[in-house]
Design a protein around this motif. Structure first.
Motif, PDB file in Angstrom:
ATOM      1  N   ARG A  48       0.801  -1.276   0.075  1.00  0.00           N
ATOM      2  CA  ARG A  48       0.178   0.030  -0.087  1.00  0.00           C
ATOM      3  C   ARG A  48       0.868   1.189  -0.046  1.00  0.00           C
ATOM      4  O   ARG A  48       0.554   2.244  -0.705  1.00  0.00           O
ATOM      5  CB  ARG A  48      -0.940  -0.147   1.207  1.00  0.00           C
ATOM      6  CG  ARG A  48      -2.103  -1.152   1.360  1.00  0.00           C
ATOM      7  CD  ARG A  48      -3.023  -1.171   0.180  1.00  0.00           C
ATOM      8  NE  ARG A  48      -2.485  -1.469  -1.059  1.00  0.00           N
ATOM      9  CZ  ARG A  48      -2.444  -2.896  -1.142  1.00  0.00           C
ATOM     10  NH1 ARG A  48      -2.773  -3.674  -0.451  1.00  0.00           N
ATOM     11  NH2 ARG A  48      -1.981  -3.217  -2.667  1.00  0.00           N
ATOM     12  N   ASP A  51       2.340   2.064  -3.196  1.00  0.00           N
ATOM     13  CA  ASP A  51       1.159   2.317  -4.448  1.00  0.00           C
ATOM     14  C   ASP A  51       0.802   3.692  -4.058  1.00  0.00           C
ATOM     15  O   ASP A  51       0.137   4.198  -4.995  1.00  0.00           O
ATOM     16  CB  ASP A  51      -0.005   1.222  -4.094  1.00  0.00           C
ATOM     17  CG  ASP A  51       0.237   0.015  -4.610  1.00  0.00           C
ATOM     18  OD1 ASP A  51       1.103  -0.126  -5.647  1.00  0.00           O
ATOM     19  OD2 ASP A  51      -0.579  -0.850  -4.303  1.00  0.00           O
ATOM     20  N   GLY A  52       1.512   4.131  -2.918  1.00  0.00           N
ATOM     21  CA  GLY A  52       1.056   5.577  -2.671  1.00  0.00           C
ATOM     22  C   GLY A  52      -0.423   5.694  -1.965  1.00  0.00           C
ATOM     23  O   GLY A  52      -1.009   6.658  -1.821  1.00  0.00           O
ATOM     24  N   ALA A  53      -0.841   4.590  -1.671  1.00  0.00           N
ATOM     25  CA  ALA A  53      -2.484   4.552  -1.108  1.00  0.00           C
ATOM     26  C   ALA A  53      -2.375   5.000   0.308  1.00  0.00           C
ATOM     27  O   ALA A  53      -1.465   4.863   1.075  1.00  0.00           O
ATOM     28  CB  ALA A  53      -2.997   3.126  -1.269  1.00  0.00           C
ATOM     29  N   GLN A  54      -3.701   5.770   0.740  1.00  0.00           N
ATOM     30  CA  GLN A  54      -3.913   6.312   2.199  1.00  0.00           C
ATOM     31  C   GLN A  54      -4.917   5.294   2.856  1.00  0.00           C
ATOM     32  O   GLN A  54      -5.695   4.612   2.278  1.00  0.00           O
ATOM     33  CB  GLN A  54      -4.345   7.642   2.043  1.00  0.00           C
ATOM     34  CG  GLN A  54      -3.439   8.683   1.125  1.00  0.00           C
ATOM     35  CD  GLN A  54      -2.044   9.256   1.998  1.00  0.00           C
ATOM     36  OE1 GLN A  54      -1.902   8.457   3.165  1.00  0.00           O
ATOM     37  NE2 GLN A  54      -1.239   9.507   1.091  1.00  0.00           N
ATOM     38  N   TRP A  56      -1.959   4.672   4.550  1.00  0.00           N
ATOM     39  CA  TRP A  56      -0.751   3.985   4.803  1.00  0.00           C
ATOM     40  C   TRP A  56       0.581   4.860   4.381  1.00  0.00           C
ATOM     41  O   TRP A  56       1.562   4.718   5.046  1.00  0.00           O
ATOM     42  CB  TRP A  56      -0.637   2.562   4.006  1.00  0.00           C
ATOM     43  CG  TRP A  56      -1.911   1.682   4.399  1.00  0.00           C
ATOM     44  CD1 TRP A  56      -2.102   0.882   5.605  1.00  0.00           C
ATOM     45  CD2 TRP A  56      -3.091   1.497   3.845  1.00  0.00           C
ATOM     46  NE1 TRP A  56      -3.217   0.247   5.645  1.00  0.00           N
ATOM     47  CE2 TRP A  56      -3.954   0.680   4.442  1.00  0.00           C
ATOM     48  CE3 TRP A  56      -3.337   2.184   2.391  1.00  0.00           C
ATOM     49  CZ2 TRP A  56      -5.004   0.302   3.909  1.00  0.00           C
ATOM     50  CZ3 TRP A  56      -4.714   1.956   2.010  1.00  0.00           C
ATOM     51  CH2 TRP A  56      -5.792   0.857   2.802  1.00  0.00           C
ATOM     52  N   LYS A  57       0.372   5.194   3.013  1.00  0.00           N
ATOM     53  CA  LYS A  57       1.563   6.237   2.957  1.00  0.00           C
ATOM     54  C   LYS A  57       1.674   7.417   3.668  1.00  0.00           C
ATOM     55  O   LYS A  57       2.862   7.687   4.085  1.00  0.00           O
ATOM     56  CB  LYS A  57       1.293   6.811   1.459  1.00  0.00           C
ATOM     57  CG  LYS A  57       2.271   7.910   0.499  1.00  0.00           C
ATOM     58  CD  LYS A  57       3.793   7.069   0.532  1.00  0.00           C
ATOM     59  CE  LYS A  57       4.541   7.960  -0.213  1.00  0.00           C
ATOM     60  NZ  LYS A  57       4.789   9.237   0.239  1.00  0.00           N
TER      61      LYS A  57
END
Length: 389
Positions: A48, A51-54, A56-57
């Motif tokens: 995550r 992938d740059g997903a929030q 988590w990023k």
């Protein structure tokens, strides 16, 4: 005879008589990494972040920006760590806790980035302490050992079982945990409940790293007894359950131990009327042990432990979110500040098991990304936030 039987029955009620459940057996083969966070959870979080997903990023960016991820950090080990009440005196107390948190932070940073510098920094910190420390002293020694001893195994599990670069002094670190930490925490505490919960969390994490089935079983039995005595459920009866060794054998003693609270409702904890900070310590330790147990193959979330965790989170979250405090609860006044402690339990109970947790969800999402309490909790939005693994 009838009078004697009646008195015995009253005494039993007042004791909230609770016998520890049958030993919660350690796994035949321990899972590694397996203290609070598993390899599959780490893999999910890493994917995550990459992938740059929030969220988590953002959680990982917060981790990297913290003082605990500083690659210039110099470890500050001591042979004797002396901690008085509220860490006064503080001879190595903060240094030890923060070096342990830094080792765990660096281990997580390595896992996500695969930058060897972070793994080597974690190893440097762990090696520095394992070469020096001999004992913890003064009144807060058991709690200090529990806090640091909860964090060290999380870092060590990732480095020993995931880092391919090797850790030559892993054996010395294991000896440190066995000889310096485990003896201080394995026999529990008769102080406020957050002490024993943190101490059993440390004992269980250490036992996983050492693959010590005997200590694991002993600590787990202590944990089950203390959890039942820390969070009240209406099904417990008129009074909370107690730890037999504390001899809380009258209603007055129980009320005093529960910070003067005489009305008991589901989700109330033994320290709710003390303050939410210490309550958060206890709740966090319960969630960490339940998560470690799940990783090791035995699910506590489906037992009374999970129900007590769910109710404690919901009760405290309601007031942390601003619900007016009724006059019967702690004299109508609460000291808030639960801390970043809701992610693990919320993810396990709501996301995995589908249990409705409206207040806990609202508080968890409001506080994201959850950081560190600078004692033994760190980066749980990253490791457990909406993590299905």
């Amino acid at each position: 005879m009838r009078r004697a039987a009646l008195l015995a029955g009253v005494a039993s009620l007042l004791m909230g008589a609770f016998t520890a459940p049958a030993a919660h057996s350690a796994p035949t083969a321990f899972a590694h990494p397996g203290v609070t966070v598993s390899r599959s959870q780490l893999d999910f979080a890493r994917a995550r972040v990459l992938d740059g997903a929030q969220p988590w990023k953002g959680a990982f960016d917060q981790l990297l920006a913290s003082k605990y991820a500083d690659l210039n950090r110099t470890p500050a080990p001591r042979a004797i760590v002396e901690c008085g009440s509220y860490s006064n005196p503080n001879y190595g107390c903060t240094d030890e806790r923060e070096d342990a948190l830094a080792a765990y932070t660096d281990a997580l940073a390595w896992y996500v980035t695969r930058d060897d510098r972070y793994a080597k920094k974690a190893i440097q910190l762990m090696d520095a302490w394992s070469a020096v420390i001999q004992d913890h002293t003064n009144s807060n020694a058991p709690l200090q050992t529990g806090w640091a001893g909860s964090t060290w195994p999380r870092a060590a599990e990732i480095i020993k079982y995931a880092y391919p670069g090797g850790w030559p002094n892993a054996g010395r670190f294991a000896t440190m945990l066995r000889n310096v930490y485990l003896p201080e925490v394995i026999n529990g505490s008769n102080s406020n409940g957050n002490w024993e919960l943190s101490m059993t969390e440390a004992a269980i994490g250490i036992s996983v790293f050492l693959e010590d089935r005997t200590s694991y079983d002993k600590a787990m039995a202590t944990f089950r007894t203390r959890t039942a005595a820390y969070v009240y459920l209406a099904s417990d009866g008129d009074l909370p359950k107690t730890v037999p060794s504390q001899h809380l054998d009258t209603r007055d003693k129980i009320v005093k131990y529960w910070q003067g609270q005489s009305t008991f409702v589901t989700g109330l904890t033994q320290e709710t009327c003390r303050d939410f900070v210490h309550t958060g310590y206890g709740i966090s330790a319960i969630s960490h042990v339940a998560e470690t147990s799940r990783i090791q193959g035995q699910d506590l979330y489906g037992t009374d432990v999970g129900e007590r965790l769910r109710q404690a989170l919901g009760f405290q979250s309601r007031y942390e979110l601003g619900t007016a405090v009724p006059s019967w609860l702690c004299g109508g006044s609460l000291k808030l500040g639960l801390g970043p402690v809701t992610e693990v339990g919320y993810n396990a109970l709501h996301n995995r098991l589908g249990v409705a947790m409206t207040n806990t969800q609202a508080l968890t999402e409001r506080n994201r990304p959850a950081g560190s309490n600078n004692l033994f909790v760190a980066w749980e939005t990253l490791t457990h936030g909406d993590n299905p693994a």
